[in-house]
Design a protein around this motif. Sequence first.
Motif, PDB file in Angstrom:
ATOM      1  N   LYS A 186      11.370  46.624  15.135  1.00 29.00           N
ATOM      2  CA  LYS A 186      12.348  46.649  16.240  1.00 29.00           C
ATOM      3  C   LYS A 186      12.713  45.233  16.671  1.00 29.00           C
ATOM      4  CE  LYS A 186      14.751  48.512  19.643  1.00 29.00           C
ATOM      5  NZ  LYS A 186      15.188  47.304  20.349  1.00 29.00           N
ATOM      6  N   LYS A 187      11.746  44.356  16.783  1.00 27.62           N
ATOM      7  CA  LYS A 187      12.030  42.979  17.185  1.00 27.62           C
ATOM      8  C   LYS A 187      12.833  42.255  16.110  1.00 27.62           C
ATOM      9  CE  LYS A 187      10.285  42.892  21.250  1.00 27.62           C
ATOM     10  NZ  LYS A 187      11.141  42.671  22.427  1.00 27.62           N
ATOM     11  N   LEU A 188      12.564  42.570  14.854  1.00 25.82           N
ATOM     12  CA  LEU A 188      13.344  41.982  13.769  1.00 25.82           C
ATOM     13  C   LEU A 188      14.797  42.426  13.864  1.00 25.82           C
ATOM     14  CD1 LEU A 188      13.118  40.265  11.102  1.00 25.82           C
ATOM     15  CD2 LEU A 188      12.970  42.472   9.900  1.00 25.82           C
ATOM     16  N   GLU A 189      15.018  43.696  14.156  1.00 31.52           N
ATOM     17  CA  GLU A 189      16.380  44.209  14.324  1.00 31.52           C
ATOM     18  C   GLU A 189      17.067  43.544  15.515  1.00 31.52           C
ATOM     19  OE1 GLU A 189      15.663  48.368  14.703  1.00 31.52           O
ATOM     20  OE2 GLU A 189      15.391  48.691  12.537  1.00 31.52           O
ATOM     21  N   ASP A 190      16.340  43.379  16.626  1.00 35.29           N
ATOM     22  CA  ASP A 190      16.907  42.709  17.803  1.00 35.29           C
ATOM     23  C   ASP A 190      17.295  41.270  17.472  1.00 35.29           C
ATOM     24  OD1 ASP A 190      16.451  45.019  19.202  1.00 35.29           O
ATOM     25  OD2 ASP A 190      14.632  44.305  20.208  1.00 35.29           O
ATOM     26  N   TRP A 191      16.420  40.603  16.704  1.00 33.28           N
ATOM     27  CA  TRP A 191      16.718  39.221  16.306  1.00 33.28           C
ATOM     28  C   TRP A 191      17.987  39.159  15.467  1.00 33.28           C
ATOM     29  CZ3 TRP A 191      16.667  37.756  11.070  1.00 33.28           C
ATOM     30  CH2 TRP A 191      16.947  36.405  10.842  1.00 33.28           C
ATOM     31  N   TYR A 192      18.111  40.051  14.508  1.00 31.76           N
ATOM     32  CA  TYR A 192      19.282  40.019  13.630  1.00 31.76           C
ATOM     33  C   TYR A 192      20.570  40.307  14.403  1.00 31.76           C
ATOM     34  CZ  TYR A 192      22.510  40.965   9.860  1.00 31.76           C
ATOM     35  OH  TYR A 192      23.602  40.917   9.030  1.00 31.76           O
ATOM     36  N   GLU A 193      20.529  41.276  15.297  1.00 33.65           N
ATOM     37  CA  GLU A 193      21.717  41.586  16.092  1.00 33.65           C
ATOM     38  C   GLU A 193      22.139  40.402  16.943  1.00 33.65           C
ATOM     39  OE1 GLU A 193      23.830  44.205  16.166  1.00 33.65           O
ATOM     40  OE2 GLU A 193      22.747  44.775  14.349  1.00 33.65           O
ATOM     41  N   LYS A 194      21.167  39.638  17.396  1.00 34.42           N
ATOM     42  CA  LYS A 194      21.462  38.488  18.270  1.00 34.42           C
ATOM     43  C   LYS A 194      21.949  37.278  17.482  1.00 34.42           C
ATOM     44  CE  LYS A 194      19.514  36.192  22.340  1.00 34.42           C
ATOM     45  NZ  LYS A 194      20.423  36.874  23.279  1.00 34.42           N
ATOM     46  N   THR A 195      21.581  37.193  16.200  1.00 33.29           N
ATOM     47  CA  THR A 195      21.850  35.962  15.444  1.00 33.29           C
ATOM     48  C   THR A 195      22.759  36.135  14.240  1.00 33.29           C
ATOM     49  OG1 THR A 195      19.900  36.255  14.020  1.00 33.29           O
ATOM     50  CG2 THR A 195      19.575  35.060  16.098  1.00 33.29           C
ATOM     51  N   LYS A 196      23.221  37.361  13.959  1.00 30.42           N
ATOM     52  CA  LYS A 196      23.958  37.584  12.708  1.00 30.42           C
ATOM     53  C   LYS A 196      25.247  36.767  12.621  1.00 30.42           C
ATOM     54  CE  LYS A 196      26.050  41.891  14.418  1.00 30.42           C
ATOM     55  NZ  LYS A 196      26.148  43.348  14.169  1.00 30.42           N
ATOM     56  N   ASP A 197      25.783  36.346  13.775  1.00 25.61           N
ATOM     57  CA  ASP A 197      26.991  35.525  13.767  1.00 25.61           C
ATOM     58  C   ASP A 197      26.700  34.043  13.962  1.00 25.61           C
ATOM     59  OD1 ASP A 197      28.656  37.767  13.413  1.00 25.61           O
ATOM     60  OD2 ASP A 197      28.628  38.187  15.565  1.00 25.61           O
ATOM     61  N   HIS A 198      25.419  33.690  14.080  1.00 28.77           N
ATOM     62  CA  HIS A 198      25.048  32.285  14.252  1.00 28.77           C
ATOM     63  C   HIS A 198      25.146  31.558  12.912  1.00 28.77           C
ATOM     64  CE1 HIS A 198      22.510  32.965  18.157  1.00 28.77           C
ATOM     65  NE2 HIS A 198      23.706  33.522  18.207  1.00 28.77           N
ATOM     66  N   THR A 233       9.557  20.898   6.721  1.00 35.67           N
ATOM     67  CA  THR A 233      10.641  21.131   7.667  1.00 35.67           C
ATOM     68  C   THR A 233      10.863  22.634   7.747  1.00 35.67           C
ATOM     69  OG1 THR A 233      11.690  19.009   7.150  1.00 35.67           O
ATOM     70  CG2 THR A 233      13.074  20.709   8.159  1.00 35.67           C
ATOM     71  N   ALA A 234      10.657  23.202   8.946  1.00 39.04           N
ATOM     72  CA  ALA A 234      10.709  24.650   9.108  1.00 39.04           C
ATOM     73  C   ALA A 234      10.899  24.985  10.585  1.00 39.04           C
ATOM     74  CB  ALA A 234       9.417  25.286   8.591  1.00 39.04           C
ATOM     75  N   PRO A 235      11.197  26.241  10.921  1.00 42.36           N
ATOM     76  CA  PRO A 235      11.255  26.646  12.330  1.00 42.36           C
ATOM     77  C   PRO A 235       9.899  26.434  13.003  1.00 42.36           C
ATOM     78  CG  PRO A 235      12.341  28.281  10.951  1.00 42.36           C
ATOM     79  CD  PRO A 235      11.645  27.326  10.015  1.00 42.36           C
ATOM     80  N   PRO A 236       9.892  26.228  14.325  1.00 43.17           N
ATOM     81  CA  PRO A 236       8.634  25.890  15.021  1.00 43.17           C
ATOM     82  C   PRO A 236       7.547  26.950  14.926  1.00 43.17           C
ATOM     83  CG  PRO A 236      10.443  26.269  16.587  1.00 43.17           C
ATOM     84  CD  PRO A 236      11.054  26.167  15.236  1.00 43.17           C
ATOM     85  N   HIS A 237       7.927  28.229  14.713  1.00 47.27           N
ATOM     86  CA  HIS A 237       6.878  29.259  14.666  1.00 47.27           C
ATOM     87  C   HIS A 237       5.968  29.105  13.451  1.00 47.27           C
ATOM     88  CE1 HIS A 237      10.082  31.521  12.312  1.00 47.27           C
ATOM     89  NE2 HIS A 237       9.035  31.680  11.526  1.00 47.27           N
ATOM     90  N   PHE A 238       6.357  28.279  12.469  1.00 53.94           N
ATOM     91  CA  PHE A 238       5.484  28.039  11.316  1.00 53.94           C
ATOM     92  C   PHE A 238       4.198  27.331  11.738  1.00 53.94           C
ATOM     93  CE2 PHE A 238       8.927  29.529   8.945  1.00 53.94           C
ATOM     94  CZ  PHE A 238       8.623  29.575   7.593  1.00 53.94           C
ATOM     95  N   GLU A 275      14.614  32.918  19.001  1.00 51.62           N
ATOM     96  CA  GLU A 275      13.399  32.418  18.367  1.00 51.62           C
ATOM     97  C   GLU A 275      12.174  33.184  18.862  1.00 51.62           C
ATOM     98  OE1 GLU A 275      14.686  27.750  17.572  1.00 51.62           O
ATOM     99  OE2 GLU A 275      13.808  28.328  19.501  1.00 51.62           O
ATOM    100  N   VAL A 276      12.188  33.551  20.143  1.00 51.01           N
ATOM    101  CA  VAL A 276      11.087  34.337  20.697  1.00 51.01           C
ATOM    102  C   VAL A 276      11.055  35.720  20.053  1.00 51.01           C
ATOM    103  CG1 VAL A 276      10.127  35.399  22.779  1.00 51.01           C
ATOM    104  CG2 VAL A 276      11.080  33.084  22.887  1.00 51.01           C
ATOM    105  N   LEU A 277      12.223  36.326  19.833  1.00 49.14           N
ATOM    106  CA  LEU A 277      12.285  37.654  19.197  1.00 49.14           C
ATOM    107  C   LEU A 277      11.668  37.619  17.800  1.00 49.14           C
ATOM    108  CD1 LEU A 277      15.883  38.807  20.207  1.00 49.14           C
ATOM    109  CD2 LEU A 277      13.721  39.800  21.000  1.00 49.14           C
ATOM    110  N   LEU A 278      12.037  36.613  17.016  1.00 42.32           N
ATOM    111  CA  LEU A 278      11.493  36.506  15.665  1.00 42.32           C
ATOM    112  C   LEU A 278      10.002  36.216  15.706  1.00 42.32           C
ATOM    113  CD1 LEU A 278      12.479  36.695  12.740  1.00 42.32           C
ATOM    114  CD2 LEU A 278      12.756  34.201  12.749  1.00 42.32           C
ATOM    115  N   PHE A 279       9.593  35.386  16.660  1.00 41.18           N
ATOM    116  CA  PHE A 279       8.175  35.068  16.838  1.00 41.18           C
ATOM    117  C   PHE A 279       7.383  36.337  17.164  1.00 41.18           C
ATOM    118  CE2 PHE A 279       4.602  33.951  19.579  1.00 41.18           C
ATOM    119  CZ  PHE A 279       3.959  33.006  18.816  1.00 41.18           C
ATOM    120  N   GLN A 280       7.893  37.160  18.080  1.00 43.45           N
ATOM    121  CA  GLN A 280       7.222  38.410  18.438  1.00 43.45           C
ATOM    122  C   GLN A 280       7.117  39.346  17.229  1.00 43.45           C
ATOM    123  OE1 GLN A 280      10.013  39.050  21.804  1.00 43.45           O
ATOM    124  NE2 GLN A 280       8.205  39.624  22.991  1.00 43.45           N
TER     125      GLN A 280
END
Length: 356
Positions: A186-198, A233-238, A275-280
């Motif tokens: 669910k959080k992955l889906e929320d992340w994608y909906e929020k970022t698909k146009d980024h 070089t990667a997103p901070p959650h790494f 970023e928090v959504l993907l982290f969760q």
Amino acid sequence: MADNERRKQDTEAVLLNYSVKTYHIEFIGNITKLYSDKGVFALKSIDPHIGIDFIRNIQRLYQRGYNRIVPIYQTMDGRYAVLHNNRLYYLMPWLSDQENGERSERNKQMFRELARMHTLSVREITVEAEEREEHYQSTNEEWKKQLGFLREFVESCEKKWYMSPFELMYCTYYTDLSQALEYSTKKLEDWYEKTKDHEKIRTVVTHGKVSLKHYVYDDRGYGYFINFENSRTAPPHFDLLPYLVEAARTYPFPCDDCVDLLYNYMRYFPLKPEEVLLFQSYLAYPESSIAVVKGYVEKKGNRSELQYVRHFQRQYWLVKNIEYMVMKIEENERAKKAAAEAQQQQQQQQQEPNPE
């Protein structure tokens, strides 16, 4: 003895590239401690294949003004490392690490420095919409397959007259595992909906192995990161995820300190909502538990029934400890969102003209 003699010869050959005269050499694990006319040094060797990224990331941090990494000394001709016998060697000062502060305080200082390192090295990179969608679709499909696997196995167990100890334990814990996987999805889906146009994502120079073992203090009490061989070089959650997951690998306990560390980090380097959504999503994903169940079903390895039960029990504790963290993060994010909405509403009311 032969191995130490070979290491001594390699060390002496490498030191010819530095203006250092050694008096005594000690081998401590994979680090060589050098007593010299210019002080005490540490010489370390790494695989040359990771050396390019390692040196590049160190230089990038130096250029950005970040100096809380143990200095890498240059050779007499300006190189940061020496290639010798298919190993890459680099020289740094030896830090005594005599800090005697509380573990919790050291963790706070380390996470504050990690946030500062990420702040100074942050940059945005372009990500194609197709690449983002492909990552989402492949991950989403894989997780849904795993959920189907968990359901099929619990159904097959429940049809038996007599379950094995592992099967009985699995049926007991199934609901928690499936809920963790559903939450991740669910959080992955929320992340994608929020970022698909980024078009861009934030990246930083990550350390790669954040732990108190890799954060040491000098004689003045200043903390420094060491062991940057796994930096990238990667997103901070790494950097954040592996530390929190490792902290949760213990007996069941409510790790409020873990959540506090995360939000202490976010005071200095706030994560964006997406970023928090993907982290969760990644934090809640019960990867190790699923791996144990698959190993049991496919009869991989030579573990006995008892070993499988013990191993699965530990992974279930990990799921529950992470569940506590995830729920605390969920509460904090909801509170932040409510506070931001209330503040926005208050500002709108203040901007509205007063009726005459």
